[in-house]
Design a protein around this motif. Structure first.
Motif, PDB file in Angstrom:
ATOM      1  N   SER A 113      30.608  56.082  36.265  1.00  7.82           N
ATOM      2  CA  SER A 113      31.001  55.193  35.176  1.00  7.82           C
ATOM      3  C   SER A 113      30.989  53.739  35.635  1.00  7.82           C
ATOM      4  CB  SER A 113      32.408  55.550  34.701  1.00  7.82           C
ATOM      5  OG  SER A 113      33.357  55.199  35.700  1.00  7.82           O
ATOM      6  N   PRO A 114      30.889  52.804  34.670  1.00  9.59           N
ATOM      7  CA  PRO A 114      30.966  51.383  35.037  1.00  9.59           C
ATOM      8  C   PRO A 114      32.252  51.039  35.779  1.00  9.59           C
ATOM      9  CG  PRO A 114      30.136  51.616  32.795  1.00  9.59           C
ATOM     10  CD  PRO A 114      30.563  52.985  33.240  1.00  9.59           C
ATOM     11  N   GLY A 115      33.342  51.666  35.400  1.00  6.64           N
ATOM     12  CA  GLY A 115      34.600  51.383  36.085  1.00  6.64           C
ATOM     13  C   GLY A 115      34.578  51.813  37.536  1.00  6.64           C
ATOM     14  N   THR A 116      33.964  52.975  37.801  1.00  7.01           N
ATOM     15  CA  THR A 116      33.855  53.454  39.179  1.00  7.01           C
ATOM     16  C   THR A 116      32.986  52.524  40.001  1.00  7.01           C
ATOM     17  OG1 THR A 116      34.100  55.728  38.428  1.00  7.01           O
ATOM     18  CG2 THR A 116      33.144  55.395  40.599  1.00  7.01           C
ATOM     19  N   VAL A 117      31.847  52.140  39.447  1.00  6.30           N
ATOM     20  CA  VAL A 117      30.940  51.225  40.144  1.00  6.30           C
ATOM     21  C   VAL A 117      31.641  49.893  40.387  1.00  6.30           C
ATOM     22  CG1 VAL A 117      28.728  50.013  40.011  1.00  6.30           C
ATOM     23  CG2 VAL A 117      28.929  52.337  39.107  1.00  6.30           C
ATOM     24  N   ALA A 118      32.399  49.427  39.390  1.00  4.73           N
ATOM     25  CA  ALA A 118      33.073  48.135  39.488  1.00  4.73           C
ATOM     26  C   ALA A 118      34.104  48.119  40.602  1.00  4.73           C
ATOM     27  CB  ALA A 118      33.734  47.795  38.155  1.00  4.73           C
ATOM     28  N   ALA A 119      34.839  49.214  40.780  1.00  7.99           N
ATOM     29  CA  ALA A 119      35.919  49.236  41.770  1.00  7.99           C
ATOM     30  C   ALA A 119      35.397  48.923  43.164  1.00  7.99           C
ATOM     31  CB  ALA A 119      36.616  50.597  41.744  1.00  7.99           C
ATOM     32  N   GLU A 120      34.293  49.557  43.561  1.00 10.14           N
ATOM     33  CA  GLU A 120      33.745  49.317  44.887  1.00 10.14           C
ATOM     34  C   GLU A 120      33.066  47.949  44.959  1.00 10.14           C
ATOM     35  OE1 GLU A 120      31.309  52.532  46.129  1.00 10.14           O
ATOM     36  OE2 GLU A 120      32.866  54.045  45.839  1.00 10.14           O
ATOM     37  N   TRP A 121      32.385  47.557  43.866  1.00 14.96           N
ATOM     38  CA  TRP A 121      31.702  46.261  43.846  1.00 14.96           C
ATOM     39  C   TRP A 121      32.707  45.120  43.979  1.00 14.96           C
ATOM     40  CZ3 TRP A 121      32.048  42.146  40.424  1.00 14.96           C
ATOM     41  CH2 TRP A 121      31.065  41.174  40.543  1.00 14.96           C
ATOM     42  N   GLU A 122      33.856  45.229  43.334  1.00 17.35           N
ATOM     43  CA  GLU A 122      34.867  44.172  43.414  1.00 17.35           C
ATOM     44  C   GLU A 122      35.370  44.004  44.835  1.00 17.35           C
ATOM     45  OE1 GLU A 122      36.709  44.478  38.884  1.00 17.35           O
ATOM     46  OE2 GLU A 122      37.545  45.698  40.500  1.00 17.35           O
ATOM     47  N   VAL A 123      35.562  45.102  45.543  1.00 13.10           N
ATOM     48  CA  VAL A 123      36.012  45.015  46.933  1.00 13.10           C
ATOM     49  C   VAL A 123      34.964  44.294  47.777  1.00 13.10           C
ATOM     50  CG1 VAL A 123      36.545  46.347  49.003  1.00 13.10           C
ATOM     51  CG2 VAL A 123      37.471  47.054  46.797  1.00 13.10           C
ATOM     52  N   GLN A 124      33.705  44.671  47.603  1.00 16.79           N
ATOM     53  CA  GLN A 124      32.631  44.084  48.409  1.00 16.79           C
ATOM     54  C   GLN A 124      32.419  42.611  48.108  1.00 16.79           C
ATOM     55  OE1 GLN A 124      29.273  46.565  47.538  1.00 16.79           O
ATOM     56  NE2 GLN A 124      30.052  48.300  48.727  1.00 16.79           N
ATOM     57  N   ASN A 125      32.680  42.188  46.869  1.00 16.52           N
ATOM     58  CA  ASN A 125      32.411  40.814  46.463  1.00 16.52           C
ATOM     59  C   ASN A 125      33.670  39.966  46.344  1.00 16.52           C
ATOM     60  OD1 ASN A 125      29.324  40.509  45.551  1.00 16.52           O
ATOM     61  ND2 ASN A 125      30.020  42.593  45.099  1.00 16.52           N
ATOM     62  N   ARG A 126      34.799  40.490  46.851  1.00 18.40           N
ATOM     63  CA  ARG A 126      36.062  39.759  46.848  1.00 18.40           C
ATOM     64  C   ARG A 126      36.456  39.286  45.447  1.00 18.40           C
ATOM     65  NH1 ARG A 126      36.630  42.175  50.421  1.00 18.40           N
ATOM     66  NH2 ARG A 126      36.930  41.680  52.618  1.00 18.40           N
ATOM     67  N   VAL A 127      36.176  40.115  44.477  1.00 19.62           N
ATOM     68  CA  VAL A 127      36.606  39.861  43.111  1.00 19.62           C
ATOM     69  C   VAL A 127      37.931  40.591  42.908  1.00 19.62           C
ATOM     70  CG1 VAL A 127      36.065  40.236  40.668  1.00 19.62           C
ATOM     71  CG2 VAL A 127      34.256  39.566  42.264  1.00 19.62           C
ATOM     72  N   PRO A 128      38.934  39.948  42.305  1.00 20.52           N
ATOM     73  CA  PRO A 128      40.230  40.620  42.128  1.00 20.52           C
ATOM     74  C   PRO A 128      40.083  41.994  41.488  1.00 20.52           C
ATOM     75  CG  PRO A 128      40.414  38.307  41.520  1.00 20.52           C
ATOM     76  CD  PRO A 128      38.947  38.563  41.799  1.00 20.52           C
ATOM     77  N   SER A 129      40.792  42.965  42.048  1.00 19.90           N
ATOM     78  CA  SER A 129      40.690  44.344  41.572  1.00 19.90           C
ATOM     79  C   SER A 129      41.028  44.448  40.091  1.00 19.90           C
ATOM     80  CB  SER A 129      41.633  45.236  42.385  1.00 19.90           C
ATOM     81  OG  SER A 129      41.621  46.554  41.913  1.00 19.90           O
ATOM     82  N   GLY A 130      40.214  45.192  39.355  1.00 18.36           N
ATOM     83  CA  GLY A 130      40.447  45.431  37.941  1.00 18.36           C
ATOM     84  C   GLY A 130      39.834  44.404  37.012  1.00 18.36           C
ATOM     85  N   THR A 131      39.183  43.390  37.572  1.00 17.74           N
ATOM     86  CA  THR A 131      38.607  42.329  36.737  1.00 17.74           C
ATOM     87  C   THR A 131      37.596  42.888  35.744  1.00 17.74           C
ATOM     88  OG1 THR A 131      38.921  40.610  38.417  1.00 17.74           O
ATOM     89  CG2 THR A 131      37.228  40.211  36.758  1.00 17.74           C
ATOM     90  N   ILE A 132      36.654  43.702  36.229  1.00 17.89           N
ATOM     91  CA  ILE A 132      35.576  44.204  35.369  1.00 17.89           C
ATOM     92  C   ILE A 132      36.141  45.092  34.263  1.00 17.89           C
ATOM     93  CG2 ILE A 132      33.516  45.651  35.297  1.00 17.89           C
ATOM     94  CD1 ILE A 132      32.961  42.968  36.529  1.00 17.89           C
ATOM     95  N   VAL A 133      37.046  45.989  34.622  1.00 20.03           N
ATOM     96  CA  VAL A 133      37.608  46.891  33.609  1.00 20.03           C
ATOM     97  C   VAL A 133      38.376  46.110  32.550  1.00 20.03           C
ATOM     98  CG1 VAL A 133      39.263  48.745  33.230  1.00 20.03           C
ATOM     99  CG2 VAL A 133      37.659  48.885  35.134  1.00 20.03           C
TER     100      VAL A 133
END
Length: 946
Positions: A56-76
């Motif tokens: 899901s987009p949320g699953t992909v987002a969780a790991e991507w946010e960690v790698q790109n130093r984006v605050p957790s939960g931003t995409i969702v």
């Protein structure tokens, strides 16, 4: 679209259970409906896509946010922003182009994160073939459903790509009906889209089952009378679907695939041999599959009549001496089976190579679970604890076997096991060597000098790890220990250490996956210390004090094995399709081994009497093979023991990378890898640029490296947690944690800038975070954090001893609505860089005030009139281009009053606050650079000094 992490499905549990089912319902043809035990009849299964068939987009987002130093939960948060009228829902209804969506979605994400969010990168990842790959367990289930005569449909909220095609990374031929929101102009949970799907299937709601991962979507389907299954994990959902349909959906043999072309065996000759051995005259076809894991002896699943067998053979071609000894495997399993150790039932050993080209042996197929991922995803913490406890107990059973009673007292030489093993694996490595690896050369000399003095002798497995154990499908019980190729008589502690490899390997390691970057306490997996104590308690032994030696030896042995796998892959002999990866992994393993060797050496050093000098033996190197001198082969070697978990829990000082938390250790490992792969190889070119006529222009190579570092999440690591407790701007590390990363960056003069962690920008950014107004942060902090500009700090002056900042004489005079600056500064690092847009200026606003309240700090744009850079200053003839260290004259430089930081008289306070962390950064970088210099000297000595 489940926002929780989905583990990669393996389908092991239910595949094995359904393989044993006698029912052939799934193979019947022409069946139009299936009846659940409750009386309901189903004719179709409808699948959502994201979170059910693909991640899901949320699953992909969780790991991507960690790698790109984006605050957790931003995409969702951005996905659900404004509900039906938000950009995500409008995009899925086909009301927006990809370009318009990315622009608006990026704005929403940036508002939520309060920093720029590279949504293009997220969207590329989300739609990439690597990520948007169907879950195998679902693909197989769809195939079985259709084979059972039911219809299948996909009902998905999806979107159109920039090429105008809808995003549907699935084989459309698998489905009787495909309903896509972006083409229909309506999204789930709108009831109309469900009704449209049922209409195209020509079904009533009660005749369909719908799988989705989101509650609102399931609720809407259920309100229409459709039976629903919530998908939190694909394997569990398939199990529930099996129960409803009444026939198996996973009927294959787990961990198998069609035989690779290079590993095919003569079927006719083998079938003739097997019929003679088993006494069967069945004329049905013989089925052969290849097991897809293992790096050594090719292993096959064979079904002949009603017999299920496993065949294990030597690989083809010329083999290394004493390797792939399947004869020994057969002998040890036969003996241990009689002694009550859980092993597969062996049937026959065939040493006649004319049958299938190499010797082989046969055993009964043993259904069960092989846990290929040692972190045991999908299990509860207490289940993981039970699995590792069972693993430990079965190892104790192996080491408790009576050698004489089983006839195994002649299975290997007794005594000096480790010494013989070091010799054996050194020879194996030499026979497979393709290039010189410095760490292996050091280990080959170090290991024989540090052998354990006392060694017990037992049966040793030689390759004892979790994925060589077959477990019961429903309880933590080892059914069979597999892969006895390396077994012999030897030191049991070697097995114990080897079984702990996963504790020290990252989860991303491609061949031997580990969990070093995860919290074992939360997982429920015993720590290395707990696992070792458990073993010693079961065996009635005292723990050894030279554990680090056993770990060094274990990783050395793995490095030698991987080198052999790599050498075979070059000739097409290796069993695994991923064998060619092992070439670059050999060095990684050797470095890990050397880390443990240095820790063991430090332990010995600490235990030596204080009055006794440390004597080093410099052995003659005649005939030895010196390591190559290469700047990319140098790394930091920790020479102190890791802090224990207990120490860390009490706030003890973390004195080695092993003591870091899993999250920080992952960053540390990423940083090491980035330096090896990206920074060191470019140093010669960066040095040439720094000495060229273009040296005052920043190298484009540095800018390219910055983008790579930012993409990997190695960015703005320096901001301490106490300064940025909400992690709005940095990685949220403590100074102690960052110190270890800073040490790695210090190994190259160019590295800290690559990660946006270089002075003076780090100090200036922390100054702005701690003391700046929101307007000052918006204008200067954000572009500095993004790496778009650079800055300098103007304090030191030529006329006074500026190491005591109270001596500075530059003036800051209030005039109307402005401050006017005058004075001379020098050694202003970075001021000559064309990217330098901000000068943090320190001067006196009130010379009559108390000594430490005379100074103030003002933010000065570099394009302000009156700033005159007189010259760059050199150190030992070097100008340190492109930033340089400038001598600067500030004459009537006028800036708005709002550019002052905190207010008049606060400058000394600000400078001291800025100073502390920076000193730690400089010291740790210097330690890293010193370590590298020492490593280069040692390498040079090994080449020229012997």
């Amino acid at each position: 679209m489940n926002i929780r992490k989905l583990f990669q499905p393996s389908a092991l549990h239910w595949a094995w259970r359904t393989a044993a089912m006698k029912s052939t319902l799934g193979r019947q043809q022409g069946v139009l409906r299936w009846t659940h035990s409750g009386g309901r009849s189903y004719r179709a299964v409808i699948f959502d896509m994201g979170g059910v068939l693909v991640p899901s987009p949320g699953t992909v987002a969780a790991e991507w946010e960690v790698q790109n130093r984006v605050p957790s939960g931003t995409i969702v948060k951005a996905l659900i922003r404004d509900g039906d009228s938000g950009p995500w829902m409008r995009f899925m209804r086909g009301e927006m182009t990809t370009e318009a969506f990315l622009e608006e979605f990026g704005r929403v994400c940036s508002e939520i994160a309060k920093t720029s969010v590279p949504v293009d990168s997220f969207f590329s990842l989300l739609t990439s073939e690597t990520v948007a790959k169907p879950f195998p367990v679902m693909t197989q289930a769809i195939s079985q459903i259709r084979a059972g005569g039911l219809q299948t449909a996909v009902l998905t909220n999806n979107f159109c790509l920039s090429n105008g095609k809808s995003f549907l990374p699935l084989d459309r031929k698998q489905f009787d009906v495909v309903v896509e929101s972006c083409l229909e102009g309506v999204c789930k949970p709108d009831p109309r889209i469900y009704q449209l799907c049922l209409q195209r299937l020509s079904l009533q709601p009660s005749e369909a089952i719908f799988l989705d991962d989101l509650g609102p979507n399931l609720k809407a389907a259920a309100s229409l009378g459709i039976h629903t299954i919530k998908v939190d994990h694909p394997e569990i959902a398939v199990k529930e679907l099996e129960a409803l349909l009444g026939f198996p959906l996973c009927v294959g043999i787990p961990n198998t695939r069609p035989v690779r072309k290079a590993m095919e065996i003569p079927k006719d000759a083998l079938e003739k041999y097997l019929k003679g051995l088993l006494g069967t005259h069945d004329t049905g076809p013989m089925e052969i599959l290849q097991f897809d894991h293992g790096q050594s002896n090719p292993t096959y699943y064979i079904r002949l009549a009603d017999r299920q067998l496993v065949l294990r053979k030597k690989p083809p071609g010329t083999l290394l001496p004493s390797a792939h000894a399947i004869e020994r495997e057969f002998r040890i399993m036969k003996a241990l089976g009689n002694a009550g150790v859980p092993v597969p039932t062996v049937l026959d050993l065939c040493e006649d190579s004319s049958i299938i080209g190499t010797p082989f042996y046969l055993m009964e197929y043993c259904p069960g679970i092989i846990y290929k991922d040692p972190s045991l995803p999908g299990l509860e913490p207490h289940q993981r604890q039970a699995i590792y406890t069972a693993m430990n107990q079965v190892l104790c059973r192996i080491h408790s076997v009576d050698l004489q009673a089983t006839g195994l007292d002649s299975f290997g030489k007794q005594g000096n096991y480790i010494h013989r093993q070091v010799q054996t694996w050194t020879k194996q490595y030499r026979a497979a060597e393709t290039s010189s690896i410095p760490a292996m050369e050091r280990l080959i000399q170090w290991l024989p000098l540090h052998l354990p003095r006392q060694q017990r002798t037992t049966v040793v497995h030689g390759d004892f790890r979790l994925d060589n154990l077959m477990f019961h499908p429903e309880k933590a019980e080892v059914l069979a220990v597999l892969d006895w190729e390396l077994s012999t008589l030897g030191d049991p502690f070697a097995d114990v250490a080897y079984s702990c490899l996963a504790h020290y390997l990252p989860s991303s390691f491609p061949i031997l996956r580990g969990f070093r970057d995860q919290d074992v306490t939360q997982l429920g997996i015993p720590t290395v210390e707990e696992y070792f104590r458990m073993y010693c308690l079961h065996m009635g032994l005292s723990p050894v004090d030279n554990w680090n030696f056993y770990m060094a030896f274990s990783f050395f042995r793995v490095a030698a094995i991987l080198q052999g796998v790599y050498k075979r892959s070059l000739t097409g002999q290796a069993n695994s399709a991923t064998a060619k990866q092992s070439g670059k992994l050999t060095e990684f393993m050797a470095e890990l081994a050397w880390d443990f060797a240095t820790k063991e050496g430090f332990r010995i050093f600490k235990e030596m009497p204080a009055a006794k000098p440390l004597v080093r033996s410099y052995r003659a190197c005649a005939g030895s093979r010196p390591p190559q001198q290469t700047p990319t082969g140098v790394r930091s070697y920790s020479t102190v023991a890791a802090a224990s978990p207990a120490q860390e829990a009490k706030g003890g000082l973390i004195i080695s990378p092993e003591g870091l938390s899993p999250r920080v250790r992952k960053l540390y490992d990423q940083l090491l890898q980035f330096m090896e792969q990206n920074v060191y190889p470019l140093e010669p070119e960066l040095q040439r640029h720094q000495a060229s006529a273009d040296r005052w222009t920043p190298s484009p190579l540095i800018e390219d490296l910055k983008e790579k570092a930012k993409a990997e999440g190695l960015w703005n690591l320096f901001l301490p947690l106490e300064t940025d407790p909400e992690k709005k701007y940095g990685a949220g590390l403590t100074n102690v944690e960052y110190a270890h990363l800073c040490e790695v960056m210090g190994m190259s003069l160019y590295a800290s800038e690559v990660f946006n962690c270089s002075a003076p920008d780090t100090g200036n950014m922390e100054l702005l975070v701690r003391y700046g107004t929101e307007e000052q942060k918006a204008r200067w902090l954000v572009p500095l954090l993004e790496g778009r500009i650079r800055s300098c700090f103007a304090m030191t002056e030529p006329q006074v001893a500026s190491s005591d900042a109270s001596n500075i004489e530059a003036s800051i005079r209030e005039e109307g609505g402005s401050y006017v600056l005058n004075g001379r500064k020098w050694w202003i690092s970075g001021i000559l860089d064309p990217r330098c847009k901000l000068c943090v200026f320190m001067g006196k606003t009130d010379p009559q005030a108390p000594r430490h309240q005379q100074q103030s700090i003002v933010l000065v744009p570099m394009d302000t009139p009156g700033i005159n850079v007189i010259r760059p200053l050199s150190v030992y003839g070097l100008e340190d281009a492109p930033g340089g260290h400038g001598e600067v004259h500030f004459k009537d430089v006028r800036v708005p009053k709002e550019n002052i930081v905190l207010g008049p008289g606060r400058g000394f306070e600000i400078a001291q606050g800025r100073l502390g962390p920076g000193r730690i950064h400089h010291c740790m970088r210097l330690i890293g650079y010193s370590e590298r210099a020492l490593a280069l000297m040692k390498t040079r000595w090994s080449i020229h000094g012997c």
